[in-house]
Design a protein around this motif. Structure first.
Motif, PDB file in Angstrom:
ATOM      1  N   SER A   1       7.920  -6.146 -13.737  1.00 46.01           N
ATOM      2  CA  SER A   1       8.445  -7.460 -14.129  1.00 46.01           C
ATOM      3  C   SER A   1       8.052  -8.525 -13.106  1.00 46.01           C
ATOM      4  O   SER A   1       7.750  -9.659 -13.470  1.00 46.01           O
ATOM      5  CB  SER A   1       9.968  -7.390 -14.282  1.00 46.01           C
ATOM      6  OG  SER A   1      10.304  -6.459 -15.303  1.00 46.01           O
TER       7      SER A   1
ATOM      8  N   LYS B   1      13.664 -10.568 -15.640  1.00 47.57           N
ATOM      9  CA  LYS B   1      14.660 -10.082 -14.689  1.00 47.57           C
ATOM     10  C   LYS B   1      14.033  -9.020 -13.805  1.00 47.57           C
ATOM     11  O   LYS B   1      13.389  -8.106 -14.283  1.00 47.57           O
ATOM     12  CB  LYS B   1      15.815  -9.445 -15.466  1.00 47.57           C
ATOM     13  CG  LYS B   1      17.049 -10.289 -15.509  1.00 47.57           C
ATOM     14  CD  LYS B   1      18.245  -9.376 -15.734  1.00 47.57           C
ATOM     15  CE  LYS B   1      19.480 -10.193 -15.998  1.00 47.57           C
ATOM     16  NZ  LYS B   1      20.259  -9.631 -17.103  1.00 47.57           N
TER      17      LYS B   1
ATOM     18  N   THR C   1      15.633  -2.045 -14.780  1.00 46.57           N
ATOM     19  CA  THR C   1      16.073  -3.368 -15.156  1.00 46.57           C
ATOM     20  C   THR C   1      15.610  -3.741 -16.559  1.00 46.57           C
ATOM     21  O   THR C   1      16.325  -4.367 -17.327  1.00 46.57           O
ATOM     22  CB  THR C   1      15.511  -4.406 -14.156  1.00 46.57           C
ATOM     23  OG1 THR C   1      15.724  -3.892 -12.851  1.00 46.57           O
ATOM     24  CG2 THR C   1      16.197  -5.733 -14.294  1.00 46.57           C
ATOM     25  N   THR C   2      14.390  -3.333 -16.886  1.00 47.95           N
ATOM     26  CA  THR C   2      13.854  -3.631 -18.212  1.00 47.95           C
ATOM     27  C   THR C   2      14.220  -2.472 -19.123  1.00 47.95           C
ATOM     28  O   THR C   2      13.973  -1.319 -18.776  1.00 47.95           O
ATOM     29  CB  THR C   2      12.316  -3.768 -18.133  1.00 47.95           C
ATOM     30  OG1 THR C   2      12.017  -4.747 -17.147  1.00 47.95           O
ATOM     31  CG2 THR C   2      11.734  -4.181 -19.465  1.00 47.95           C
TER      32      THR C   2
ATOM     33  N   ASP D   1       5.506  -5.792 -21.312  1.00 44.63           N
ATOM     34  CA  ASP D   1       6.334  -5.229 -20.234  1.00 44.63           C
ATOM     35  C   ASP D   1       7.068  -4.026 -20.833  1.00 44.63           C
ATOM     36  O   ASP D   1       7.547  -4.089 -21.959  1.00 44.63           O
ATOM     37  CB  ASP D   1       7.353  -6.288 -19.765  1.00 44.63           C
ATOM     38  CG  ASP D   1       8.122  -5.849 -18.516  1.00 44.63           C
ATOM     39  OD1 ASP D   1       7.652  -4.942 -17.811  1.00 44.63           O
ATOM     40  OD2 ASP D   1       9.188  -6.447 -18.248  1.00 44.63           O
TER      41      ASP D   1
HETATM   42 MG   LIG Z   1      11.182  -4.478 -15.135  1.00 42.97          MG
END
Ligand SMILES: [Mg+2]
Ligand SMILES: Nc1nc2c(ncn2[C@@H]2O[C@H](COP(=O)(O)OP(=O)(O)OP(=O)(O)O)[C@@H](O)[C@H]2O)c(=O)[nH]1
Ligand SMILES: [Zn+2]
Length: 315
Positions: free
Chosen positions: A188, A201, A215-216, A232
């Motif tokens: 990210s 994020k 996070t993703t 992503d």
């Molecule tokens: Mg990420």
């Protein structure tokens, strides 16, 4: 009307209609839900679909266009099913780092098994260059030599200080690229460096484990310009290969495959204990790197013990 799937969250898909420069929240037409395949999801980011508009925000997906290629992984929820990660990719970018989190030997090779059957070009990126000392730089140079020799491009970047970012931008312009890698390697962050508007994020790596904390959570395609797209993806914890047989691995180590025809057992040779194995000769002579061969043996071992366990369970 033709659209491009940018994002899928469960039963909803965000579909871009390029001519209108507009997205529609779309659902699948009933008949598309009934898929008889082993896939957990019938449509992935990067798919081209035919939609029928309901109003200026919503649409129904009526059909999926034939895929140029795709990447699948064993589903994290059901190991007998495959999860479609993305479709119609021009370049798969594997991000890794030698520091924070530490490098996992064999991970690159495992990733390449998912792109090789579809002939997807791969760019291997080492991120966090700002944290590397002499030791890491030396390791980087060794790995670069190994993977470039067999035709994969390797680059060193830092999202922190911008090193290598402009150079890598040149590699992705005009393409649909997939960004993949373990959690916390900076996927990210890289997207944010390339496309500041993406505003992805990112997260601190938890100190005690050195592991990322994911996070993703789902794949998403981000538009860099009218013909450049980046996907992503959530961090990969482990790449398991329940769906693979030994021969799938044997045939997808590209530099070994080249020699197979010369082995006594030809394309049935697993390049282990077979007599007159040209791959083993090539390792002796230094034409094939031992590093790759060791990672290869580990993957074969894993698949064999897995298959053994599976067979036992059936009886
Ligand atoms: Mg990420
Ligand atoms: N020192 C340094 N830290 C970086 C660099 N790139 C990213 N980071 C940090 O690494 C941490 C993880 O980055 P993310 O971009 O969230 O990683 P990710 O790969 O997207 O992680 P998941 O979404 O969990 O898969 C963040 O704290 C970033 O600030 C870099 O080049 N150098
Ligand atoms: Zn052989």
């Amino acid at each position: 009307m033709k659209g491009l799937v940018l994002k899928s969250t469960g039963s909803w898909y965000e579909v871009l209609v390029k001519e209108e420069n507009k997205t529609y929240s779309s659902r699948l037409a009933g008949k598309l839900k009934l898929n008889k395949s082993d896939l957990t999801n019938p449509i992935a980011v990067g798919d081209y679909v035919q939609i029928e508009k309901e109003d200026d925000r919503y649409a129904i997906i009526k059909a999926i266009e034939k895929r140029k290629n795709y990447i699948v992984r064993q589903s994290p929820k059901n190991k007998h099913q495959l999860h479609l990660i993305a479709a119609n990719i021009d370049l798969a970018i594997l991000i890794t780092t030698l520091k924070e989190p530490g490098f996992k030997q064999g991970f690159i090779d495992r990733f390449l098994i998912t792109t090789e059957p579809q002939d997807i070009p791969v760019l291997i990126i080492f991120n966090k260059a700002d944290l590397y000392g002499q030791e890491e730089l030396k390791t980087f140079r060794q790995l670069k030599t190994i993977y470039e020799k067999i035709g994969y491009k390797v680059m060193l970047i830092s999202c922190e200080n911008g090193e290598g970012i402009e150079e890598m931008k040149k590699e992705i312009l005009g393409k649909v690229s997939l960004i993949s890698g373990q959690s916390g390697v900076g996927k990210s962050s890289l997207l944010n460096s390339l496309i500041p508007e993406a505003n992805k994020k990112t997260s601190e790596i938890s100190n005690y484990s050195g592991k990322g904390i994911h996070t993703t959570t789902f794949a998403e395609m981000i538009i860099m310009n009218t013909n450049t797209f980046i996907i992503d993806t959530p961090g990969i914890k482990t790449l398991s290969f329940n769906n693979l047989q030994v021969m799938d691995v044997v045939h997808n180590f590209r530099e070994f495959f080249k020699y197979s025809d010369l082995c006594r057992f030809g394309r049935n040779c697993t390049h282990r204990d077979e007599p007159n194995c040209e791959v083993k000769n090539a390792i002796e002579s230094g034409d094939i790197y031992l590093y790759r061969y060791q990672n290869y043996l580990n993957i074969l071992d894993e698949i064999e013990s897995q298959n053994h366990w599976e067979r036992k369970k059936e009886y």
